[in-house]
Design a protein around this motif. Sequence first.
Motif: not given
Length: 432
Positions: A254-272
């Motif tokens: 969940l923290l990864v999702v919050a991190f990517t949202e804060a950087h406007d890169r939600v699609a990067a969740v899959a890569w992480i």
Amino acid sequence: MVRQPWALRTFAAATVGRFSYGIVFLSLMVALSQATGSYAWAGTAVACFGLSSSFLAPLRARLLDRRGPRRVLPVMATVYAALLAALTVATWGPGAPPWTLLVLTLAAGACAPPLGPVMRVLWSDLMPDEELRQRAFSLDTVVEELLYVFGPLVAGLFIAFGHPALGVGVSAVLVLTGTLALVASPLLRRRASPAATGEPGTEPVSDGGAADDRPETGSGQGPATDGGARGWAGLLAPVVVTGGVGMALGALELLVVAFTEAHDRVAAVAWIQAALSVGSAIGGMAYGARKWRLPSRQRLFLSAFVLSVVLAAAGAVSDLYVLVVVVGCIGLFVAPALSTAYLVADECATEETRIQAGTWVNSAFNAGSSGGTTTAGLLLGQLSLPACFVVAAVPALASTATALVRPRQAARPATATKTAPAAADTPAPDAR
């Protein structure tokens, strides 16, 4: 490892059955949401599926230990597959009563066959040497990790073609086919539960961890190593550590999702998430290939400790690409921690509790993961994101405190009782 008689065939059968679990969750979620038109109902049903599967897993494992996998697994798999088939039909189109779907998912989760713990017991039978057993458990953990990577991709194909319920149906076929092939394996046919067979000369070992007089083989059939106690007392370390690691990883998701949202890169969740899985696979294979001098319990605590330190350090990361690398480094310690936890549990288990021991470790990880995700959701509204990463590392770090708890080895009885070796407990050589 796979060159052992019947090992590759048995492992392949278990892998086919376990692939069902990689596909079913996403397929079921989308199929239920389309059938009911409600994400709330779909989420509730899938949650019931997961909860009944996790919390009843020790009871199913106890039944397997008492009655033997050959008797119980086919019944579990048949009922489970039938319930998934009913869900496939019920969710193929809209209009199914939500309460019916809820009952079906709850019942299906309760009947899910524990193929992973059974396979690990067979690995233990095949590999009396601890080093080889560690390699086998590492391979098993890495393959299981990959199943949960590729499973959602296969489910996504069914969803893309407009039939998510088909993924549920395929899951039913996979688990039934894999389970029946596993039961038909000579390794399982030649292994029987002493409690189920009632063989003369087999002295049952109490759940309290009393040692018996069987020779120490390192395969879960002799006294536990590293000074730990056999029986339930010895399971404290692997269960607590895997629960802590599960909480850390559940929070990380969940923290990864919050991190990517804060950087406007939600699609990067899959890569992480992919970096975490790739790191786990690399770490697991490297860990299994190395000959370790440290005892298994110490390796377990060390893996959890380093994982927690790297996770806490992720809170200082502000760049997305750096986070991908850091999460990959976290993954390096996931498979080693889990495979070692299974190894320690196997060393502590008695012959009558071996499947239960592995199941408790697996259930602790799943429960911890769910709890970690929930806790992270609550913390995100109260603390800064870097602080949340640090707090997420606390459960895994705190779990290593069990290293200070040294369960006392139960004393042997004054009068030794000879135990006749059970021929069914040792895989016979390939008779082909």
